[in-house]
Design a protein around this motif. Structure first.
Motif, PDB file in Angstrom:
ATOM      1  N   LYS A   3       1.393  -5.748  -2.321  1.00 10.63           N
ATOM      2  CA  LYS A   3       0.468  -6.604  -3.057  1.00 10.63           C
ATOM      3  C   LYS A   3      -0.926  -5.977  -3.123  1.00 10.63           C
ATOM      4  O   LYS A   3      -1.549  -5.949  -4.189  1.00 10.63           O
ATOM      5  CB  LYS A   3       0.402  -7.986  -2.422  1.00 10.63           C
ATOM      6  N   LYS A   4      -1.414  -5.470  -2.003  1.00  6.74           N
ATOM      7  CA  LYS A   4      -2.746  -4.853  -1.990  1.00  6.74           C
ATOM      8  C   LYS A   4      -2.766  -3.578  -2.823  1.00  6.74           C
ATOM      9  O   LYS A   4      -3.722  -3.310  -3.545  1.00  6.74           O
ATOM     10  CB  LYS A   4      -3.184  -4.579  -0.553  1.00  6.74           C
ATOM     11  N   ALA A   5      -1.700  -2.799  -2.726  1.00  6.07           N
ATOM     12  CA  ALA A   5      -1.617  -1.576  -3.523  1.00  6.07           C
ATOM     13  C   ALA A   5      -1.582  -1.907  -5.008  1.00  6.07           C
ATOM     14  O   ALA A   5      -2.249  -1.256  -5.821  1.00  6.07           O
ATOM     15  CB  ALA A   5      -0.382  -0.768  -3.117  1.00  6.07           C
ATOM     16  N   ARG A   6      -0.825  -2.914  -5.377  1.00  5.48           N
ATOM     17  CA  ARG A   6      -0.708  -3.303  -6.788  1.00  5.48           C
ATOM     18  C   ARG A   6      -2.031  -3.822  -7.339  1.00  5.48           C
ATOM     19  O   ARG A   6      -2.410  -3.519  -8.474  1.00  5.48           O
ATOM     20  CB  ARG A   6       0.396  -4.367  -6.940  1.00  5.48           C
ATOM     21  N   ASN A   7      -2.758  -4.600  -6.544  1.00  4.88           N
ATOM     22  CA  ASN A   7      -4.067  -5.095  -6.978  1.00  4.88           C
ATOM     23  C   ASN A   7      -5.033  -3.937  -7.223  1.00  4.88           C
ATOM     24  O   ASN A   7      -5.770  -3.935  -8.209  1.00  4.88           O
ATOM     25  CB  ASN A   7      -4.656  -6.073  -5.964  1.00  4.88           C
ATOM     26  N   ARG A   8      -5.022  -2.960  -6.343  1.00  2.02           N
ATOM     27  CA  ARG A   8      -5.898  -1.799  -6.521  1.00  2.02           C
ATOM     28  C   ARG A   8      -5.465  -0.984  -7.750  1.00  2.02           C
ATOM     29  O   ARG A   8      -6.307  -0.508  -8.509  1.00  2.02           O
ATOM     30  CB  ARG A   8      -5.873  -0.935  -5.260  1.00  2.02           C
ATOM     31  N   GLU A   9      -4.159  -0.846  -7.935  1.00  3.80           N
ATOM     32  CA  GLU A   9      -3.650  -0.131  -9.098  1.00  3.80           C
ATOM     33  C   GLU A   9      -4.117  -0.816 -10.391  1.00  3.80           C
ATOM     34  O   GLU A   9      -4.574  -0.143 -11.331  1.00  3.80           O
ATOM     35  CB  GLU A   9      -2.126  -0.081  -9.058  1.00  3.80           C
TER      36      GLU A   9
END
Length: 89
Positions: free
Chosen positions: A68-74
């Protein structure tokens, strides 16, 4: 054991990678749990979307504890303000 948990945590860590072509300004942004494998896939033409733009160089990456955190940053990096940030690197 603690070392087993740490190793498992490293395998589950997601990395956001940003790579750029040598001959154009095309920037690729994506997620992976194995940075070396993913770069190799791009360099060897296994990815249809990036194959015509090879070779790439890794210009930046970040690590995240969950998807989730990686996707938000992406999502941010693919936005207009995120693209400005990347171009300033």
């Amino acid at each position: 054991t603690n070392s087993c948990r740490q190793a498992e945590s490293l395998r589950q860590t997601l990395r956001l990678l940003i790579s750029k072509t040598y001959w154009t300004d095309m920037i690729y942004i994506g997620m992976t749990n194995d940075l070396r494998r993913r770069i190799s896939e791009h360099q060897n033409g296994y990815e249809r979307t990036t194959k015509p733009y090879r070779p790439f160089k890794l210009i930046y990456y970040e690590s995240f504890p969950d998807r989730k955190k990686a996707r938000n940053r992406e999502k941010y990096l693919k936005s207009a303000s995120g693209k400005r940030f990347l171009k300033s690197m």
